[in-house]
Design a protein around this motif. Sequence first.
Motif, PDB file in Angstrom:
ATOM      1  N   TYR A  99       0.846  -1.155   0.034  1.00 54.58           N
ATOM      2  CA  TYR A  99       0.140  -0.059  -0.069  1.00 54.58           C
ATOM      3  C   TYR A  99       0.966   1.280  -0.013  1.00 54.58           C
ATOM      4  CZ  TYR A  99      -3.401   3.536   1.675  1.00 54.58           C
ATOM      5  OH  TYR A  99      -4.113   4.497   1.859  1.00 54.58           O
ATOM      6  N   PRO A 100       0.464   2.114  -0.718  1.00 46.92           N
ATOM      7  CA  PRO A 100      -0.701   2.358  -1.489  1.00 46.92           C
ATOM      8  C   PRO A 100      -0.069   2.051  -3.135  1.00 46.92           C
ATOM      9  CG  PRO A 100       0.091   4.502  -1.289  1.00 46.92           C
ATOM     10  CD  PRO A 100       0.885   3.611  -0.505  1.00 46.92           C
ATOM     11  N   ALA A 101      -1.265   1.896  -4.042  1.00 48.21           N
ATOM     12  CA  ALA A 101      -0.829   1.632  -5.310  1.00 48.21           C
ATOM     13  C   ALA A 101      -0.730   3.009  -6.121  1.00 48.21           C
ATOM     14  CB  ALA A 101      -1.760   0.506  -6.133  1.00 48.21           C
ATOM     15  N   THR A 102       0.470   3.421  -6.404  1.00 48.39           N
ATOM     16  CA  THR A 102       0.532   4.740  -6.912  1.00 48.39           C
ATOM     17  C   THR A 102       0.490   4.806  -8.506  1.00 48.39           C
ATOM     18  OG1 THR A 102       2.884   4.881  -7.198  1.00 48.39           O
ATOM     19  CG2 THR A 102       2.111   5.483  -5.014  1.00 48.39           C
ATOM     20  N   TRP A 103       0.296   5.998  -9.031  1.00 51.58           N
ATOM     21  CA  TRP A 103       0.286   5.898 -10.752  1.00 51.58           C
ATOM     22  C   TRP A 103       1.873   5.616 -11.113  1.00 51.58           C
ATOM     23  CZ3 TRP A 103      -4.103   5.802 -12.671  1.00 51.58           C
ATOM     24  CH2 TRP A 103      -5.165   6.396 -12.354  1.00 51.58           C
ATOM     25  N   SER A 104       2.732   5.931 -10.475  1.00 49.87           N
ATOM     26  CA  SER A 104       3.772   5.258 -10.832  1.00 49.87           C
ATOM     27  C   SER A 104       3.814   3.614 -10.954  1.00 49.87           C
ATOM     28  CB  SER A 104       5.034   5.624  -9.797  1.00 49.87           C
ATOM     29  OG  SER A 104       6.235   4.956  -9.990  1.00 49.87           O
ATOM     30  N   GLU A 105       3.278   3.049  -9.777  1.00 49.79           N
ATOM     31  CA  GLU A 105       3.369   1.518  -9.751  1.00 49.79           C
ATOM     32  C   GLU A 105       2.124   1.230 -10.683  1.00 49.79           C
ATOM     33  OE1 GLU A 105       4.934   2.021  -5.166  1.00 49.79           O
ATOM     34  OE2 GLU A 105       2.943   1.639  -5.642  1.00 49.79           O
ATOM     35  N   VAL A 106       1.109   1.850 -11.092  1.00 47.58           N
ATOM     36  CA  VAL A 106       0.254   1.300 -11.814  1.00 47.58           C
ATOM     37  C   VAL A 106       0.781   1.372 -13.338  1.00 47.58           C
ATOM     38  CG1 VAL A 106      -1.771   1.988 -13.116  1.00 47.58           C
ATOM     39  CG2 VAL A 106      -1.814   2.144 -10.525  1.00 47.58           C
ATOM     40  N   PHE A 107       1.664   2.435 -13.764  1.00 50.30           N
ATOM     41  CA  PHE A 107       2.076   2.616 -15.095  1.00 50.30           C
ATOM     42  C   PHE A 107       3.149   1.329 -15.325  1.00 50.30           C
ATOM     43  CE2 PHE A 107       1.701   7.373 -15.856  1.00 50.30           C
ATOM     44  CZ  PHE A 107       0.201   7.041 -16.102  1.00 50.30           C
ATOM     45  N   VAL A 108       3.913   1.000 -14.321  1.00 48.70           N
ATOM     46  CA  VAL A 108       5.063  -0.038 -14.325  1.00 48.70           C
ATOM     47  C   VAL A 108       4.444  -1.320 -14.512  1.00 48.70           C
ATOM     48  CG1 VAL A 108       7.056  -1.047 -13.088  1.00 48.70           C
ATOM     49  CG2 VAL A 108       6.833   1.533 -13.365  1.00 48.70           C
ATOM     50  N   THR A 109       3.478  -1.718 -13.502  1.00 51.29           N
ATOM     51  CA  THR A 109       2.733  -2.814 -13.470  1.00 51.29           C
ATOM     52  C   THR A 109       2.225  -3.296 -14.945  1.00 51.29           C
ATOM     53  OG1 THR A 109       2.636  -2.928 -11.198  1.00 51.29           O
ATOM     54  CG2 THR A 109       1.228  -4.543 -12.164  1.00 51.29           C
ATOM     55  N   VAL A 110       1.295  -2.221 -15.219  1.00 53.72           N
ATOM     56  CA  VAL A 110       0.571  -2.530 -16.759  1.00 53.72           C
ATOM     57  C   VAL A 110       1.568  -2.699 -17.702  1.00 53.72           C
ATOM     58  CG1 VAL A 110      -0.961  -1.537 -18.453  1.00 53.72           C
ATOM     59  CG2 VAL A 110      -1.478  -1.300 -15.790  1.00 53.72           C
ATOM     60  N   ALA A 111       2.894  -2.168 -17.708  1.00 56.36           N
ATOM     61  CA  ALA A 111       3.564  -2.304 -18.839  1.00 56.36           C
ATOM     62  C   ALA A 111       4.759  -3.553 -18.656  1.00 56.36           C
ATOM     63  CB  ALA A 111       4.976  -0.993 -18.537  1.00 56.36           C
ATOM     64  N   LEU A 112       4.529  -3.927 -17.362  1.00 57.34           N
ATOM     65  CA  LEU A 112       5.406  -5.180 -17.428  1.00 57.34           C
ATOM     66  C   LEU A 112       4.431  -6.410 -17.857  1.00 57.34           C
ATOM     67  CD1 LEU A 112       7.000  -5.126 -13.936  1.00 57.34           C
ATOM     68  CD2 LEU A 112       8.146  -5.208 -16.005  1.00 57.34           C
ATOM     69  N   VAL A 113       3.113  -6.326 -17.564  1.00 56.70           N
ATOM     70  CA  VAL A 113       2.244  -7.272 -18.121  1.00 56.70           C
ATOM     71  C   VAL A 113       2.112  -7.166 -19.738  1.00 56.70           C
ATOM     72  CG1 VAL A 113      -0.187  -8.071 -18.014  1.00 56.70           C
ATOM     73  CG2 VAL A 113       0.873  -7.510 -15.918  1.00 56.70           C
ATOM     74  N   GLY A 114       2.124  -5.901 -20.235  1.00 54.33           N
ATOM     75  CA  GLY A 114       1.906  -5.542 -21.702  1.00 54.33           C
ATOM     76  C   GLY A 114       3.205  -6.249 -22.394  1.00 54.33           C
ATOM     77  N   VAL A 115       4.398  -5.897 -21.891  1.00 54.33           N
ATOM     78  CA  VAL A 115       5.450  -6.344 -22.457  1.00 54.33           C
ATOM     79  C   VAL A 115       5.662  -8.057 -22.360  1.00 54.33           C
ATOM     80  CG1 VAL A 115       8.255  -6.574 -22.494  1.00 54.33           C
ATOM     81  CG2 VAL A 115       7.000  -4.375 -22.067  1.00 54.33           C
ATOM     82  N   ALA A 116       5.231  -8.590 -21.174  1.00 54.61           N
ATOM     83  CA  ALA A 116       5.142  -9.927 -21.304  1.00 54.61           C
ATOM     84  C   ALA A 116       4.537 -10.566 -22.339  1.00 54.61           C
ATOM     85  CB  ALA A 116       4.747 -10.518 -19.736  1.00 54.61           C
ATOM     86  N   GLY A 117       3.087 -10.007 -22.436  1.00 55.76           N
ATOM     87  CA  GLY A 117       2.071 -10.215 -23.412  1.00 55.76           C
ATOM     88  C   GLY A 117       2.581 -10.412 -24.679  1.00 55.76           C
TER      89      GLY A 117
END
Length: 611
Positions: free
Chosen positions: A129-147
């Motif tokens: 905690y908390p999920a910040t915009w920075s961490e949101v961007f990084v997490t989505v990007a990691l999942v996207g790149v893996a995909g």
Amino acid sequence: MSTAQLIALDLLATLLAAAGWVGAGVAAAARRARVALALLAAAVVVTLVRITTSVALANGGWWFAQDRVVLTGPLLGVAGLAAVLVAGPRLLSAVRTGTPGNSPAAVVPLLVAGYAAAAGLLFPLLVGYPATWSEVFVTVALVGVAGLVTWRVAGSGPPLWTFVPILAMGLVGVGAGFATGADLDAGGGPELRHSAGHGVSVADLRGPTTPAAGGQVRRYEFTARTTTVQVGGRTVEAWGYNGQVPGPPITASQGDLVEVTLHNADIQRGVTLHWHGYDVPAAEDGAPGVTQDAVPPGGEYVYRFRADQVGTYWYHTHQASDVGVKMGLYGTLVVGPPARGVDVTLPVHTFGSDTVVGAAAMPEAAPGTPVRLRLVNTDGVPHRFALTGTAYRLVAVDGTDLNDPGELRDAELRLPAGGRYDLAYTMPAGEVALFVDGQAVLGAGDAPKGWPELDITRYGAPAATPFGPGSRFDRGFTLVLDRGIALVDGVPRYAFTVNGRAFPNVPTQLVREGDLVEMTVANRGLDTHPWHLHGHRVLVLERDGHRASGSPLWLDTFDVQPGEVWRVAFRADNPGAWMNHCHNLAHAAQGMALHLRYDGVTTPFHGGHGG
């Protein structure tokens, strides 16, 4: 179901969802369409369970569900829905027609849903905690790149330029993560009135030099040194005040002036004296880097304070305290006239696998003699106590008497790290035994089993207090305790965090003298955190939304167990700069600490955090 149980269930559901989605993708790639379809159906069911647990967690407090609601839930929802709509029909067709069903259009969406589910498992464990915009961007990007990588490996994937916007999103998130936030938290109250460099130094907030009328001066000389002690028949390396463990007991009558001169013989990391639970003037608090510099080998420091608070307390070093206290730099402080009859102080401490209590045997006295046992938990974890052979009363907690405490028998007492319980009973004709964590430490007998734990928030009778749950508070602070990767003294570590940060990057709490302050402490993690504010006692208002209904509880340390939310309050009536930290001192050393500072008070000390 408790919040802690919901957290565990949510993590289990997320793990199973990740296994289901990835397993479906692997089965599809292996041309086992029927197995893939079954795993897809199971993954959908477990994902729905995870959504349900997230909603239930939100009912326990936004802190417990924030990352699930703003990031990992929507990410899995979108990826899972895409997998059902894209891969589902292809797998159904493959089962009906007997074809392999291993096309990239069937395999990739399932694996991407698995990556999204895995993010939902790893995020609360590694980031918290908390999920910040920075961490949101990084997490989505990691999942996207893996995909995208999976897509290219599985077949004719998208062109390389499609990686650019996703990588750009990740880099933006990484860059935003280095941005520093505010270094002060005013708790909704007024900001600084005094500019930097103006006001009083904490070093000038010294104790009085004379006792109260009728009191006397009690002087002590302490020398911290390396030593050895005998524990369980073996010799153990230790550190001690005056070469003894525990250190010399300090006793005083109300109104006395206590003066302790501390010398350091050979403790290379330095030492101090912190008066745990005693609301001394700030310069006497013994917090290195906050109220003084640590006393180096060959150095000394003189502490003075007036013994105004009656009760059971203790002292310990606060320099590298996770090591120093464990090694033996602690002792007891009792203020007030001795209780009638037998009065024994028992500091509980663990050396390796051996627990010692500062006494060799239960006190002996004639039947009918009043007995008072003062239990002090000097360890970093809670201990469970049981007293057999007699009925008794829990008459004081953390040095403060309880109102109308009822008689207890066959009850287990959970004592937080740093806390104190005073037990009173009349000596019976038979044997009395004290058990700690199921082991007899004084007396003998069979360990009690199945005894219920006493809920101290419902024990005793209510009484008037100067403020309460319905009061108007001048400031309010929320501390969410968790674990995650954070900077601790400039070094990335898997830290114990407060509101997503680790010391020294947790914003300092700002108060003004006279403020009525509310503090909410929520534990999102899987560890227990005994919370301790220096210089002030707090009044317990609520635990998990239930108001304290027994005797008023004035505490200096309260155990915030996994999933719990405590609401407490205090009057800001002791100007200074103070530590506010977990009293599992290893947790504090790994980041779970911050400062509370009064407007107009400055500190010239740096380089430490008192933990």
